[in-house]
Design a protein around this motif. Structure first.
Motif, PDB file in Angstrom:
ATOM      1  N   VAL A  83     -25.869 -13.405 -88.404  1.00 62.19           N
ATOM      2  CA  VAL A  83     -24.588 -12.788 -88.009  1.00 62.19           C
ATOM      3  C   VAL A  83     -23.543 -12.942 -89.104  1.00 62.19           C
ATOM      4  CG1 VAL A  83     -25.000 -13.200 -85.550  1.00 62.19           C
ATOM      5  CG2 VAL A  83     -23.667 -14.873 -86.851  1.00 62.19           C
ATOM      6  N   LEU A  84     -22.637 -11.976 -89.131  1.00 67.27           N
ATOM      7  CA  LEU A  84     -21.478 -12.069 -90.029  1.00 67.27           C
ATOM      8  C   LEU A  84     -20.630 -13.271 -89.599  1.00 67.27           C
ATOM      9  CD1 LEU A  84     -20.143  -9.994 -92.182  1.00 67.27           C
ATOM     10  CD2 LEU A  84     -18.514  -9.568 -90.364  1.00 67.27           C
ATOM     11  N   ILE A  85     -20.061 -13.958 -90.556  1.00 66.06           N
ATOM     12  CA  ILE A  85     -19.159 -15.064 -90.223  1.00 66.06           C
ATOM     13  C   ILE A  85     -17.838 -14.465 -89.744  1.00 66.06           C
ATOM     14  CG2 ILE A  85     -17.930 -17.064 -91.144  1.00 66.06           C
ATOM     15  CD1 ILE A  85     -20.237 -17.181 -93.289  1.00 66.06           C
ATOM     16  N   PRO A  86     -17.383 -14.818 -88.536  1.00 69.68           N
ATOM     17  CA  PRO A  86     -16.123 -14.243 -88.049  1.00 69.68           C
ATOM     18  C   PRO A  86     -14.985 -14.574 -89.006  1.00 69.68           C
ATOM     19  CG  PRO A  86     -17.222 -15.505 -86.323  1.00 69.68           C
ATOM     20  CD  PRO A  86     -17.981 -15.746 -87.585  1.00 69.68           C
ATOM     21  N   ARG A  87     -14.138 -13.562 -89.271  1.00 68.22           N
ATOM     22  CA  ARG A  87     -13.032 -13.700 -90.225  1.00 68.22           C
ATOM     23  C   ARG A  87     -11.712 -13.846 -89.478  1.00 68.22           C
ATOM     24  NH1 ARG A  87     -17.331 -12.858 -93.113  1.00 68.22           N
ATOM     25  NH2 ARG A  87     -17.255 -11.611 -95.003  1.00 68.22           N
ATOM     26  N   PRO A  88     -10.772 -14.590 -90.083  1.00 58.72           N
ATOM     27  CA  PRO A  88      -9.457 -14.737 -89.440  1.00 58.72           C
ATOM     28  C   PRO A  88      -8.782 -13.378 -89.192  1.00 58.72           C
ATOM     29  CG  PRO A  88      -9.566 -16.034 -91.475  1.00 58.72           C
ATOM     30  CD  PRO A  88     -10.885 -15.347 -91.328  1.00 58.72           C
ATOM     31  N   PRO A 180     -17.021  -2.805 -87.444  1.00 58.86           N
ATOM     32  CA  PRO A 180     -18.314  -2.389 -88.006  1.00 58.86           C
ATOM     33  C   PRO A 180     -18.391  -2.767 -89.482  1.00 58.86           C
ATOM     34  CG  PRO A 180     -16.811  -0.538 -88.029  1.00 58.86           C
ATOM     35  CD  PRO A 180     -16.043  -1.697 -87.444  1.00 58.86           C
ATOM     36  N   PRO A 181     -19.558  -2.595 -90.104  1.00 61.83           N
ATOM     37  CA  PRO A 181     -19.611  -2.753 -91.558  1.00 61.83           C
ATOM     38  C   PRO A 181     -18.723  -1.694 -92.197  1.00 61.83           C
ATOM     39  CG  PRO A 181     -21.806  -2.288 -90.635  1.00 61.83           C
ATOM     40  CD  PRO A 181     -20.833  -2.197 -89.530  1.00 61.83           C
ATOM     41  N   TYR A 182     -17.971  -2.057 -93.233  1.00 63.84           N
ATOM     42  CA  TYR A 182     -17.110  -1.047 -93.854  1.00 63.84           C
ATOM     43  C   TYR A 182     -16.956  -1.205 -95.356  1.00 63.84           C
ATOM     44  CZ  TYR A 182     -13.536  -4.708 -92.944  1.00 63.84           C
ATOM     45  OH  TYR A 182     -12.823  -5.884 -92.855  1.00 63.84           O
ATOM     46  N   VAL A 183     -17.786  -2.052 -95.958  1.00 63.05           N
ATOM     47  CA  VAL A 183     -17.699  -2.240 -97.404  1.00 63.05           C
ATOM     48  C   VAL A 183     -18.526  -1.150 -98.098  1.00 63.05           C
ATOM     49  CG1 VAL A 183     -18.063  -3.878 -99.285  1.00 63.05           C
ATOM     50  CG2 VAL A 183     -17.427  -4.723 -97.018  1.00 63.05           C
ATOM     51  N   PRO A 188     -18.539  -4.381-105.895  1.00 63.94           N
ATOM     52  CA  PRO A 188     -18.924  -5.650-106.536  1.00 63.94           C
ATOM     53  C   PRO A 188     -18.561  -6.873-105.680  1.00 63.94           C
ATOM     54  CG  PRO A 188     -17.173  -4.512-107.779  1.00 63.94           C
ATOM     55  CD  PRO A 188     -17.619  -3.582-106.707  1.00 63.94           C
ATOM     56  N   HIS A 189     -17.609  -6.694-104.756  1.00 65.40           N
ATOM     57  CA  HIS A 189     -17.200  -7.755-103.839  1.00 65.40           C
ATOM     58  C   HIS A 189     -18.397  -8.298-103.029  1.00 65.40           C
ATOM     59  CE1 HIS A 189     -14.765  -9.908-100.975  1.00 65.40           C
ATOM     60  NE2 HIS A 189     -15.019  -9.081 -99.984  1.00 65.40           N
ATOM     61  N   LEU A 190     -19.424  -7.436-102.826  1.00 68.76           N
ATOM     62  CA  LEU A 190     -20.613  -7.859-102.067  1.00 68.76           C
ATOM     63  C   LEU A 190     -21.380  -8.967-102.783  1.00 68.76           C
ATOM     64  CD1 LEU A 190     -21.908  -4.375-100.856  1.00 68.76           C
ATOM     65  CD2 LEU A 190     -21.079  -6.225 -99.390  1.00 68.76           C
ATOM     66  N   GLY A 194     -19.570 -15.685-101.177  1.00 73.49           N
ATOM     67  CA  GLY A 194     -20.517 -15.985-100.102  1.00 73.49           C
ATOM     68  C   GLY A 194     -21.121 -14.768 -99.435  1.00 73.49           C
ATOM     69  N   LEU A 195     -20.641 -13.561 -99.764  1.00 73.40           N
ATOM     70  CA  LEU A 195     -21.164 -12.360 -99.101  1.00 73.40           C
ATOM     71  C   LEU A 195     -22.669 -12.144 -99.297  1.00 73.40           C
ATOM     72  CD1 LEU A 195     -18.104 -11.857 -98.634  1.00 73.40           C
ATOM     73  CD2 LEU A 195     -18.561  -9.436 -98.949  1.00 73.40           C
ATOM     74  N   PRO A 196     -23.250 -12.549-100.465  1.00 73.65           N
ATOM     75  CA  PRO A 196     -24.701 -12.359-100.611  1.00 73.65           C
ATOM     76  C   PRO A 196     -25.510 -13.103 -99.547  1.00 73.65           C
ATOM     77  CG  PRO A 196     -23.708 -12.767-102.751  1.00 73.65           C
ATOM     78  CD  PRO A 196     -22.630 -13.004-101.717  1.00 73.65           C
ATOM     79  N   GLU A 201     -26.525  -5.584 -93.542  1.00 71.01           N
ATOM     80  CA  GLU A 201     -26.332  -4.496 -92.573  1.00 71.01           C
ATOM     81  C   GLU A 201     -25.063  -4.706 -91.748  1.00 71.01           C
ATOM     82  OE1 GLU A 201     -28.729  -6.660 -92.718  1.00 71.01           O
ATOM     83  OE2 GLU A 201     -29.188  -7.510 -90.736  1.00 71.01           O
ATOM     84  N   ALA A 202     -24.454  -5.895 -91.839  1.00 65.33           N
ATOM     85  CA  ALA A 202     -23.192  -6.132 -91.133  1.00 65.33           C
ATOM     86  C   ALA A 202     -21.993  -5.925 -92.051  1.00 65.33           C
ATOM     87  CB  ALA A 202     -23.164  -7.551 -90.563  1.00 65.33           C
ATOM     88  N   LEU A 203     -22.254  -5.657 -93.336  1.00 64.96           N
ATOM     89  CA  LEU A 203     -21.164  -5.553 -94.306  1.00 64.96           C
ATOM     90  C   LEU A 203     -21.015  -4.160 -94.909  1.00 64.96           C
ATOM     91  CD1 LEU A 203     -21.740  -8.863 -96.288  1.00 64.96           C
ATOM     92  CD2 LEU A 203     -19.626  -8.250 -95.126  1.00 64.96           C
ATOM     93  N   ALA A 204     -22.130  -3.611 -95.407  1.00 62.28           N
ATOM     94  CA  ALA A 204     -22.047  -2.384 -96.201  1.00 62.28           C
ATOM     95  C   ALA A 204     -22.357  -1.165 -95.340  1.00 62.28           C
ATOM     96  CB  ALA A 204     -23.011  -2.453 -97.371  1.00 62.28           C
ATOM     97  N   VAL A 232     -10.360  -0.182 -84.264  1.00 54.31           N
ATOM     98  CA  VAL A 232     -11.392  -0.538 -85.249  1.00 54.31           C
ATOM     99  C   VAL A 232     -10.792  -1.309 -86.416  1.00 54.31           C
ATOM    100  CG1 VAL A 232     -12.893   1.442 -84.713  1.00 54.31           C
ATOM    101  CG2 VAL A 232     -11.179   1.652 -86.532  1.00 54.31           C
ATOM    102  N   GLU A 233     -11.599  -2.228 -86.919  1.00 53.74           N
ATOM    103  CA  GLU A 233     -11.229  -2.906 -88.163  1.00 53.74           C
ATOM    104  C   GLU A 233     -11.801  -2.087 -89.328  1.00 53.74           C
ATOM    105  OE1 GLU A 233     -11.769  -7.219 -88.403  1.00 53.74           O
ATOM    106  OE2 GLU A 233     -12.296  -7.012 -90.531  1.00 53.74           O
ATOM    107  N   HIS A 234     -11.118  -2.125 -90.483  1.00 56.58           N
ATOM    108  CA  HIS A 234     -11.617  -1.394 -91.654  1.00 56.58           C
ATOM    109  C   HIS A 234     -11.078  -2.018 -92.926  1.00 56.58           C
ATOM    110  CE1 HIS A 234      -7.631   0.399 -91.830  1.00 56.58           C
ATOM    111  NE2 HIS A 234      -7.744   0.692 -90.547  1.00 56.58           N
TER     112      HIS A 234
END
Ligand code: GLN
Length: 275
Positions: A83-88, A180-183, A188-190, A194-196, A201-204, A232-234
């Motif tokens: 799972v994606l780590i929940p963000r503030p 949803p994923p929105y990157v 290059p941020h991916l 820690g994103l790697p 599938e939860a990010l890009a 939605v978050e984006h």
């Protein structure tokens, strides 16, 4: 063999900010325990485990995966690399949903729940809401379900499936939310921060990062009650594109809100007829 105090002093010298949390995790205690018991000696196995985790942290692996938990909305949630780590900043999505002043007993849908963070936070605040939370990953849903049990979120039902395909009946909702994923796929941020280690599938989401937002927004009207809301978050640079998607889908009053860093982060709109 080393004591808690020795290991913490060493970590301070090396500027290892997360070391106390990793040490507390290995000892199955909380942070304050470490300062109450500085003389405590670790077993060899504990010390090896601590050094191993510290090494992984230094390689860039997120702390949340190393200790298996992350705080969101003051709730301690289990997280794994499934799972994606929940963000503030996602707490803002929850906050915004609460400010809509919706009735106490409404059907709510969260698409792509991951660890369950959004659905469970809402459940804690609105025990009367009937929340359905989906995810395409059954590994993620198993974690979300455990988090719901841990926090007694009895009004959340989890179902597996890809976006709206998870829904088998024609029920409609007063509120639909999604992070949803929105990157952008080639961002290059991916490769950083820690994103790697997080599920790609939860990010890009495609070349412009909008693939999943397009699906979530375009199909929302088929699942919303009249006067229902979509939130939605984006990404920080997607506000205008997302508002356009809302407009094209027939939403009214599409508005973008900024996160605490002043960046566009959440867009919401009402499906007519609106108050
Ligand atoms: N906010 C995350 C990041 O850029 C992305 C989360 C998401 O794609 N939903 O690190």
């Amino acid at each position: 063999m080393s004591s808690v105090a020795e290991l913490l002093a060493q970590a301070r010298r090396d500027d290892l900010e997360d070391a106390p949390l990793i040490l507390a995790h290995v000892l199955e205690k909380d942070r304050s325990w470490l300062f109450a018991w500085p003389e405590h000696e670790l077993t060899l196995a504990q010390q090896q485990r601590y050094l191993q985790l510290l090494h992984r942290r230094l390689q860039g692996e997120p702390l949340a995966y190393l200790i298996g938990e992350k705080e969101f909305w003051s709730l301690n949630l289990e997280v794994t690399p499934a799972v994606l780590i929940p963000r503030p900043e996602t707490e803002q999505l929850v906050e915004l949903a609460l400010t809509l002043d919706l009735p106490e007993e409404i059907p709510v849908l969260e698409l792509g729940t991951g660890s369950g963070a959004i659905a469970i936070a809402l459940s804690r605040e609105k025990p009367g809401w009937r929340i359905t939370a989906t995810d395409t990953s059954s590994a993620a849903l198993a974690i979300a379900q455990r988090n719901a049990t841990r926090h007694q979120a009895a009004n959340v039902d989890f179902i597996q499936g890809h976006w709206y395909q998870a829904l088998s009946d024609s029920r409609k909702y007063r509120l639909i939310l999604s992070n949803p994923p929105y990157v952008m796929a080639d961002d290059p941020h991916l490769q950083e921060d820690g994103l790697p280690w997080e599920p790609p599938e939860a990010l890009a989401a495609g070349s412009d990062g909008l693939d999943d937002l397009r699906t979530v927004i375009r199909e929302a009207p088929g699942y919303l009650l009249p006067g229902g809301w979509l939130l939605v978050e984006h990404g920080f640079n997607q506000g205008k594109a997302v508002r356009d998607l809302f407009d094209r889908a027939g939403f009214m009053q599409a508005t973008t809100r900024q996160d605490l860093g002043g960046q566009d982060r959440v867009t919401l709109g009402c499906y007519p007829p609106c108050p």
